[in-house]
Design an enzyme around this catalytic site. Structure first.
Site, PDB file in Angstrom:
ATOM      1  NE  ARG A 155     -24.697  32.562  15.843  1.00 32.51           N
ATOM      2  CZ  ARG A 155     -23.431  32.845  15.545  1.00 32.51           C
ATOM      3  NH1 ARG A 155     -23.062  33.022  14.278  1.00 32.51           N
ATOM      4  NH2 ARG A 155     -22.522  32.953  16.503  1.00 32.51           N
ATOM      5  NE  ARG A 182     -13.372  37.165  22.398  1.00 39.39           N
ATOM      6  CZ  ARG A 182     -13.458  36.351  21.365  1.00 39.39           C
ATOM      7  NH1 ARG A 182     -12.365  36.036  20.676  1.00 39.39           N
ATOM      8  NH2 ARG A 182     -14.625  35.842  21.006  1.00 39.39           N
ATOM      9  CE  LYS A 216     -22.777  29.756  20.962  1.00 37.57           C
ATOM     10  NZ  LYS A 216     -22.203  31.093  20.666  1.00 37.57           N
ATOM     11  CB  THR A 273     -18.784  25.415  14.262  1.00 38.57           C
ATOM     12  OG1 THR A 273     -19.503  25.881  15.392  1.00 38.57           O
ATOM     13  CG2 THR A 273     -17.443  26.138  14.201  1.00 38.57           C
TER      14      THR A 273
END
Length: 468
Positions: free
Chosen positions: A34, A75, A219, A277
């Site tokens: 990945r 963010r 995702k 994760t």
């Protein structure tokens, strides 16, 4: 034939990007590499892709490459280097103005945040460690009350689990990154912040316009995606249970239930599913995983996930090789137990009539199990037939024959497919050619029972035949 069936996805980064480290990762059990496009530059990515292809070719071990797109930047903006402490009960303003943050005003990079939220919404910062309650919304400012304080630093992530963020999951940066990925022959692209099937269709159109043969991994990390989960799985080529953001978007105690539901639904559709994760988070710093982490990996394998993923463990961790070895050992141990139970997953998608191709693959897998077949063979042009057999999770070795090297790479993400042969088979003489191929490669012996599923048409969803 005794290789693990659960695939391992490794994030490549500073700790693992050299040829020798790539070689060791492959030897330890890496099936998919990945590349996280939230970090790095094209020169670095290009070098890493060439290294992976070169090393895997020398080792004669196929490795798929997955490009993980960054998605929109929701963010915190620029803060003092040391960060700013905010306290419970204090008033705090989030602003879209470009300022240096302080204890009263904190900048956000996403300009439409004031438009997407309302009073009483909750805003979470830094994976939910800090929580704010929205009191008033203005054109550029969001006035909040701090309900859980903490240290705020630059570029920490923002989640709003009580609102729907309008940002398009595919940013201009993502589009340029995708073009780079297609030019460099990546096998999968993972789309962040998916909300619905429309997001997948938009990405597929971009791939089509560039004549790419890249498959799409959706995702699942937004609360909107949970409501649209089945349509997303149907549209995508595979899914990722992105538990990091998902555990902030929804109550953390609900994540295990959602994880199991996603794995079950993806498996029913015959789409590869990645569980991701913090699977071995402690191994970023420690050479051994905790017992809880071992159980986490084991439970994902028990739930029939196609792949398990390492992020920081292999990208920046101190023990990347040991982390992969740990996953391999756990996978083999659990698969041995599952094989002993002789399970067969029905994975029936429809309550009424099912398509011929689905029925054929189900029957083939069932027959192979019932007659004690030595192995199964799937001839496929796109990977569809092989995936529809693999979804039943029988532990009989599955040999795949395809004329497309890209399909060979992409099947590295799919449970139980460890041997893919790139060869063109003449449809008029397919059984004789397949028999000779198996004998020449010494995969079978006299009196071995073999199930062959051969598609004699380019459209695998229409025509399938079974030969014993």
């Amino acid at each position: 034939m005794n290789e693990k069936k659960t695939k391992i996805v490794c994030t490549i980064g500073p700790a693992s990007e050299t040829p020798e480290m790539i070689r060791q990762l492959i030897s330890a059990g890496m099936n998919v590499a990945r590349l996280n496009f939230s970090h790095g530059n094209y020169a670095e990515y290009s070098r890493i892709i060439k290294t992976i292809r070169s090393v895997s070719a020398k080792m004669k071990q196929t490795v798929a490459i997955m490009q993980d797109l960054q998605g929109p930047k929701i963010r915190i903006g620029e803060m003092p280097k040391e960060g700013v402490w905010i306290k419970e009960g204090q008033k705090l303003t989030l602003t879209t103005k470009e300022i240096m943050g302080n204890e009263k005003e904190i900048p956000v990079q996403y300009k439409n945040l004031p438009k997407d939220i309302d009073t009483k919404d909750r805003i979470l910062i830094n994976d939910g460690m800090i929580e704010l309650k929205v009191k008033k919304v203005k054109k550029e400012d969001i006035e909040c009350e701090v309900t859980t304080g903490g240290l705020v630093k630059s570029h920490k992530g923002i989640n709003v689990p009580t609102a729907s963020i309008s940002a398009n999951p595919i940013t201009e940066k993502d589009k340029q990154d995708l073009i780079f990925g297609i030019k460099n022959d990546i096998d999968y692209v993972a789309l962040s912040f998916v909300k619905n099937a429309k997001n997948i269709r938009e990405l597929r159109e971009l791939i089509r316009l560039r004549h790419g043969k890249v498959k799409i991994i959706a995702k699942i990390e937004r609360h909107e995606a949970i409501d649209n989960m089945e349509e997303i799985i149907h549209e995508a080529d595979g899914v990722m249970v992105a538990r990091g953001d998902l555990g902030v978007e929804i109550p953390a105690e609900n994540v295990p239930v959602i994880q199991k539901n996603i794995i079950r639904m993806a498996t029913i559709h015959g789409k590869p599913v990645i569980t991701a994760t913090e699977m071995l988070q402690s191994m970023i710093e420690n050479p051994r995983a905790t017992r809880a982490e071992i159980s986490d990996v084991a439970n994902a394998v028990f739930d029939h996930t196609d792949a398990i993923m390492l992020s920081n463990e292999t990208a920046v961790g101190k023990y990347p090789i040991q982390a992969v070895q740990t996953m391999t050992k756990v996978s083999l141990a659990i698969e041995k137990e599952m094989n002993r139970r002789h399970l067969f997953l029905q994975n029936k998608l429809f309550e009424k009539d099912i398509p011929l191709s689905f029925a054929t693959c189900t029957a083939a897998a069932d027959w192979a199990k019932n007659i004690g077949a030595k192995l199964m063979v799937a001839s496929t042009s796109s990977g569809f037939t092989a995936q529809q057999i693999a979804k039943h999770r029988i532990h009989i070795p599955l040999i795949v024959i395809t004329e497309d090297p890209k399909v060979r790479n992409q099947l590295q993400m799919v449970w139980g497919i460890n041997k893919v042969i790139v060869k063109k088979i003449n449809p008029k003489n397919h059984l004789k050619e397949i028999r000779k191929l198996l004998v020449d490669k010494r995969m079978v012996h006299k009196d071995d029972k073999v199930i062959v599923v051969a598609n004699l048409d380019k459209n695998e969803k229409h025509i399938s035949t079974i030969v014993i």
